[in-house]
Scaffold this active site. Structure first.
Site, PDB file in Angstrom:
ATOM      1  N   ASP B 183       0.811  -1.219   0.000  1.00  0.00           N
ATOM      2  CA  ASP B 183       0.000   0.000   0.000  1.00  0.00           C
ATOM      3  C   ASP B 183       0.845   1.270   0.000  1.00  0.00           C
ATOM      4  O   ASP B 183       1.924   1.320   0.604  1.00  0.00           O
ATOM      5  CB  ASP B 183      -0.942   0.025   1.214  1.00  0.00           C
ATOM      6  CG  ASP B 183      -2.165   0.889   0.940  1.00  0.00           C
ATOM      7  OD1 ASP B 183      -3.076   0.405   0.222  1.00  0.00           O
ATOM      8  OD2 ASP B 183      -2.203   2.054   1.385  1.00  0.00           O
ATOM      9  N   HIS B 185       0.081   3.809   1.582  1.00  0.00           N
ATOM     10  CA  HIS B 185       0.047   4.305   2.955  1.00  0.00           C
ATOM     11  C   HIS B 185       0.098   3.105   3.880  1.00  0.00           C
ATOM     12  O   HIS B 185      -0.873   2.383   4.034  1.00  0.00           O
ATOM     13  CB  HIS B 185      -1.213   5.126   3.209  1.00  0.00           C
ATOM     14  CG  HIS B 185      -1.152   5.967   4.452  1.00  0.00           C
ATOM     15  ND1 HIS B 185      -0.669   5.508   5.664  1.00  0.00           N
ATOM     16  CD2 HIS B 185      -1.502   7.268   4.666  1.00  0.00           C
ATOM     17  CE1 HIS B 185      -0.750   6.472   6.562  1.00  0.00           C
ATOM     18  NE2 HIS B 185      -1.235   7.549   5.990  1.00  0.00           N
ATOM     19  N   HIS B 268       6.261  11.239   3.883  1.00  0.00           N
ATOM     20  CA  HIS B 268       5.068  11.531   4.674  1.00  0.00           C
ATOM     21  C   HIS B 268       5.248  10.968   6.089  1.00  0.00           C
ATOM     22  O   HIS B 268       5.478   9.773   6.271  1.00  0.00           O
ATOM     23  CB  HIS B 268       3.876  10.875   3.972  1.00  0.00           C
ATOM     24  CG  HIS B 268       2.550  11.216   4.568  1.00  0.00           C
ATOM     25  ND1 HIS B 268       1.860  10.355   5.398  1.00  0.00           N
ATOM     26  CD2 HIS B 268       1.777  12.319   4.453  1.00  0.00           C
ATOM     27  CE1 HIS B 268       0.713  10.920   5.762  1.00  0.00           C
ATOM     28  NE2 HIS B 268       0.638  12.103   5.188  1.00  0.00           N
ATOM     29  N   GLU B 320       3.394  16.701   3.601  1.00  0.00           N
ATOM     30  CA  GLU B 320       3.221  16.514   5.053  1.00  0.00           C
ATOM     31  C   GLU B 320       4.388  15.683   5.570  1.00  0.00           C
ATOM     32  O   GLU B 320       4.210  14.677   6.272  1.00  0.00           O
ATOM     33  CB  GLU B 320       1.879  15.834   5.329  1.00  0.00           C
ATOM     34  CG  GLU B 320       0.721  16.583   4.662  1.00  0.00           C
ATOM     35  CD  GLU B 320      -0.624  15.882   4.748  1.00  0.00           C
ATOM     36  OE1 GLU B 320      -0.685  14.784   5.313  1.00  0.00           O
ATOM     37  OE2 GLU B 320      -1.618  16.456   4.258  1.00  0.00           O
ATOM     38  N   GLU B 336       1.589  17.168  12.100  1.00  0.00           N
ATOM     39  CA  GLU B 336       0.234  16.632  12.123  1.00  0.00           C
ATOM     40  C   GLU B 336       0.000  15.879  13.434  1.00  0.00           C
ATOM     41  O   GLU B 336       0.858  15.135  13.894  1.00  0.00           O
ATOM     42  CB  GLU B 336       0.070  15.698  10.916  1.00  0.00           C
ATOM     43  CG  GLU B 336      -1.337  15.196  10.739  1.00  0.00           C
ATOM     44  CD  GLU B 336      -1.494  14.310   9.503  1.00  0.00           C
ATOM     45  OE1 GLU B 336      -0.619  14.365   8.617  1.00  0.00           O
ATOM     46  OE2 GLU B 336      -2.487  13.558   9.461  1.00  0.00           O
ATOM     47  N   CYS B 338      -1.771  13.326  13.918  1.00  0.00           N
ATOM     48  CA  CYS B 338      -1.636  11.894  13.626  1.00  0.00           C
ATOM     49  C   CYS B 338      -0.179  11.438  13.658  1.00  0.00           C
ATOM     50  O   CYS B 338       0.098  10.298  14.033  1.00  0.00           O
ATOM     51  CB  CYS B 338      -2.166  11.577  12.229  1.00  0.00           C
ATOM     52  SG  CYS B 338      -3.953  11.519  12.127  1.00  0.00           S
ATOM     53  N   CYS B 415      -8.754  12.543   9.713  1.00  0.00           N
ATOM     54  CA  CYS B 415      -7.943  11.478  10.306  1.00  0.00           C
ATOM     55  C   CYS B 415      -7.527  11.790  11.736  1.00  0.00           C
ATOM     56  O   CYS B 415      -7.433  10.899  12.571  1.00  0.00           O
ATOM     57  CB  CYS B 415      -6.717  11.192   9.444  1.00  0.00           C
ATOM     58  SG  CYS B 415      -5.669  12.624   9.163  1.00  0.00           S
TER      59      CYS B 415
END
Lengths: 647, 647
Positions: B183, B185, B268, B320, B336, B338, B415
């Site tokens: 994936d 992510h 990221h 990001e 962020e 997250c 998120c």
């Protein structure tokens, strides 16, 4: 508001500037000529001359380059015109004449002259003033035409442009049936005032006035125009409709409100400068006090809130624009060379309206710092963007790729190198202004001027080694004793100035807006001696400029300094300049073309074991070496800082 | 590398954290439930539940939201699962059961479950792993399934996800005929390890291992996949092909090289954290020392070069992402919520492999600073991006519009709020890890734990008012005397710690990687007393962090402080904290929910007449008031700074 004029007929003899003027003549002009003709290897093709050849039916192919590619030719011609004053060059003048003849052949029957539209969208003239720079390009050719005429007496280009302006005047104006538009990039306005100056044709002044006063009127013309564009088949432009004007609205083009209502400098910085110049020029020609006051309001806003210490302007790459007060990031800013050139020109125009050193100080700041930094000492490479701080991590910032850490050979959008070149080539026009009987000395540039004051021919010779040496002499030449006033700027940076005339000290208690005015009957050979003490100063920023707090910049005379990695090692942010450290200045003839270098005993913060730490930092003694900012990146690529942490 | 496990069965009784857990239960979960069901006024619609209803054939319409909209439902379910431990709630559990049943009905025949593809591109499953988050969403549902099963014993969601994973396992793997992808992510990798933990099915571990080891192999799968996509009809994604991966290359997805070869944190930040967690988890299950060492290398890189003092990570909005070493801008960063949550989870995973306080110190730093700052004290508004500095001019920066200067109610990409909520709801899982006979106390959170050490049931009660008070007590509960080791973290921030057992002082000379280990036969009621002195510390940054030089941050215990406009007036950059000023700390029960406030006598730089000035700045006495960073922007919108200029 008073009305002065720039004093022309000045021959520069200055060590500092003559060198740059020679570089422009010997390097920049020939290099740009090659660029315009696409004979440079390893650079972006320009295609600018080729575009005109195609338009003239003398070559085949398509238009290539930006919509304002033509203006590169115009700026080259203008630079050539100024440079020929100092360096007569028959071959160069022939080249220029040939280019002008080519322009004539490329010009349309009705006077229109813009290669983008002639070649790409012949049916879409004047349909996208917001983005496509037609009037902007015309303006630069007018400036070139005026300059070329003034230097050479040749009027071919002037005639070409007067034909074009006649067409423009038929198309634009307040009258019914004309387009009520104005250009998305100001330039033609100031050019029309120049055209008026040499032709005395008031039609040009009225057209300039129309463009100025129409800007920002509601409904905004660009909105109407956009609606109309839906009816025609036209190419998308560089100005992304999804994020039009970079999200800045019509502030981007200073068209968000009528110009006379504008109180703050906004939008694209170069555009703003060109508008302001035109407003000042118009005020000078028409006596329009309201326009002058608008200019002064904008001036005070720029210089009190939005200007870097280098006279760089434009805090953000987004729209290459002003942001808000005190937002002056040193590493991500724009500070386009063109914008500082524009600021210098604007300052000169303001001095014609109001001989106040607040304008001349900034003019000087721009000249010795944020404009010249745009070119290397050889005139071969250029900065478009002039950072005040380059950190080790600059290269990794994908969103700051506009900040180059070394000068480039040429640019696809090649506005800055020729803009800087024309400023250098005409720097003498910025030294003096005069009224009937007063001559104002705004800049100390060694030179010889011939002018008329109170009806008498007089000459003034400046001799000195400015900006490095504090001793300035001015000698008067006159056939007969002549009564007039000499006004000498005492720069705001100078804490201790001594003025004497023929050895007699003159009091500087009563300066008039920063100028020492001395009226007398002058005799041939009279000597004015001015000593402008220039110890190294520690300059601080207003506390709202958050990024500069705890730091000082070094300035000596008008020159702002920086520290570079090649003198100080990497990790410049680790250096500390103690508050009581003495600052040694010394002229080093063989360094960077001859500069005063500053050194001081400071220290470096030792590297701790971790990213964050408590306890006292380690102090490692270190001699801090600073060089003039304009000369940075002439030895090795590396870190650089203008603002140095103080301790 | 050793292998420990997190100690479960901990009941939090902490004043500080219980309040947040209550807010999550009473505010955040119900609010998010409304958001997921689109019954909130004035917020971006979520449509997340509706998407599932449409997929189940129980509603009509189109898919709406991001490609990873499903994961909002997953994170909500996971949060609910944790929260039900502390706050049993039949109605809430019913809601969750109904959502799970809906998921079951939306699931395709073959096990597939992703509403974006089911509804929008049913024929294009697995064709854009780079951008479209299918496996990411699956991973979040697996985490939810495991959590919900562990709390409630209900296995419906687990079964749904095992069916889905069976399909994924058929589609992906090294075998011929399978897709050799992974994936864009990371998330499913760590989820599969969790699934293995509760099911003991080694197939899940192998699949996780495959995804990890396949990442970054050449040729990069995303390139092949992109070529294949040209054959099909598929929608353009959020990942602009003109500037794919934000110009970061496959570093964006940590797929630029095989993960075991990676030495630097790139791309990221949230993606990087989830990858690192999965690597650590796999190392724990498989004993793979090489993976652990990769993790440690990356950990040291993040914490020594790329982490904010708040445990924020991700220096740039572009992607990001991490940038390069020491590039830590305080106003334009991403940080962020997250990403800091991910960093906290990663720290916990590293502690299972290596009980070294370097991990626990960062875990604690994240918990009390850069994660909690993402939510207001009421649990009603959230930051996605957590700046360390808000200047008066922040609002005018069009290119920094990602930096909000006040918390928002909900986000289109939602998120962060659920990610923070699940961390708070399960914070107890981060307090302890244990091996056969040693229990490590990583966090000081008042609580009651029941566990088995050396085969004996024991309990430990932590009582204290951490993080405000330095006195910590741990009481042992055991039916019979029990021999085991208690390891207590002595935080790196603590310069003076005193440990005693039943009143007898224990030497702290020989800490083991920052832990005081005490082995003995423990009796019921034994009392461990730990005093962690927490005077206010002035923290400095490594000198290569250019933006923080000349400034200090205040930290007391694990809590990083900031100064706010509402306490100090505007123009925070004008404040100076003298080097010798004493720092007064005082607990104020009715301020911001009860905090220790710091005050100090400092001064403000007076406003000069001009933007730049020489001479001494004016000093205006000013009492500087600092509050915990996590609590900023709970009173008024305004300026804020973590780094304060020192004098």
């Amino acid at each position: 508001m008073h009305i002065a004029r720039s004093t022309k007929c000045v021959a520069v003899q200055d060590t500092f500037w003559k060198k740059y003027k020679k570089i422009v003549a010997e390097e920049v002009i020939p290099y740009q000529w090659k660029a315009l003709n696409d004979v440079l290897p390893d650079t972006e093709p320009s295609h600018a001359i080729e575009n005109f050849k195609i338009a003239a039916g003398e070559s085949t192919g398509e238009h290539y380059g930006t919509v304002f590619q033509d203006s590169d030719v115009a700026k080259w011609l203008e630079t050539v015109a100024y440079s020929l004053r100092d360096f007569p060059d028959i071959k160069l003048e022939q080249n220029a004449d040939e280019v002008i003849a080519l322009l004539g052949r490329a010009q349309a029957e009705d006077g229109y002259l813009n290669t983008y539209y002639l070649l790409k969208e012949p049916n879409n003239r004047w349909t996208n003033l917001r983005d496509n720079h037609e009037l902007y390009c015309a303006g630069h050719f007018i400036e070139a035409a005026v300059a070329y005429y003034e230097t050479t007496g040749k009027s071919e280009l002037l005639q070409i442009m007067e034909r074009y302006v006649a067409l423009i005047d038929e198309v634009f104006g307040p009258e019914e049936g004309k387009l009520h538009g104005y250009d998305g990039h100001e330039e033609i306005e100031l050019a029309l005032v120049k055209l008026y100056e040499v032709t005395d044709n008031r039609k040009y002044l009225r057209l300039a006035q129309y463009f100025i006063d129409q800007r920002g009127q509601r409904p905004v013309y660009f909105e109407e125009e956009k609606e109309k564009r839906k009816q025609i088949n036209t190419a998308p432009t560089w100005n992304d409709e999804e994020n039009v004007n970079f999200g800045l609205g019509f502030e981007y083009q200073q068209a968000h409100q009528p110009v006379r209502e504008q109180q703050e400098a906004v939008g694209h910085a170069v555009r703003a400068m060109y508008l302001n110049i035109a407003m000042a020029d118009l005020a000078a020609k028409t006596g329009d006090v309201n326009l002058f006051e608008t200019c002064e309001t904008l001036w005070d806003d720029v210089t009190a809130h939005k200007m870097y210490i280098t006279a760089g302007i434009g805090s953000s790459v987004n729209g290459e624009a002003f942001t808000c007060n005190h937002d002056l990031p040193n590493d991500s800013m724009y500070c386009e060379t063109c914008a500082s050139v524009g600021l210098a020109f604007w300052a000169n125009r303001m001095l014609r309206l109001d001989p106040n050193r607040k304008y001349a100080d900034v003019l000087e700041r721009a000249l010795y710092n944020g404009t010249l930094s745009g070119m290397d000492l050889d005139g071969k490479r250029f900065f478009y963007v002039n950072p005040l701080e380059v950190n080790p991590f600059q290269g990794a910032r994908k969103d700051q790729e506009h900040v180059k850490t070394e000068r480039q050979k040429w640019f696809f959008c090649a506005c800055c190198p020729p803009n800087l070149a024309r400023m250098i080539a005409s720097v003498e026009d910025l030294i003096y202004t005069q009224t009937e009987n007063t001559i104002y000395t705004h800049l100390y540039i060694a030179s010889q001027v011939q002018t008329t004051l109170n009806g008498q021919e007089i000459g003034i010779t400046q001799t000195h080694e400015y900006p490095w040496d504090s001793r300035i002499n001015l000698t008067i030449q006159t056939e007969e004793p002549a009564e007039f006033t000499i006004a000498l700027r005492i720069p705001d940076w100078c804490k201790q100035a001594v003025l004497s005339v023929n050895g007699e000290v003159i009091s500087l208690e009563d300066l008039d807006k920063g100028y020492a005015k001395h009226r007398r009957v002058w005799n041939d050979g009279d000597i004015i001696s001015l000593i402008l003490s220039m110890p190294v100063e520690r300059v601080r920023s207003h506390p709202l400029v958050s990024m500069n707090q705890g730091q000082i910049a070094l300035q000596r005379g008008p020159v702002v300094y920086c520290i570079e990695e090649c003198d100080n090692g990497g990790g410049l942010a680790a250096l500390r300049l103690p508050r009581n450290a003495s600052l040694e200045d010394q002229f080093i003839p063989d360094l960077l073309g001859g500069i005063v270098r500053i050194q001081s005993e400071g220290y470096r913060i030792g590297e701790p074991q971790s990213l964050y730490y408590t306890g006292e930092p380690e102090h490692v003694p270190h001699t801090i070496t600073a060089i003039p900012y304009y000369a940075w990146c002439n030895r090795q690529k590396g870190e650089m800082r203008v603002w140095i942490y103080e301790d």
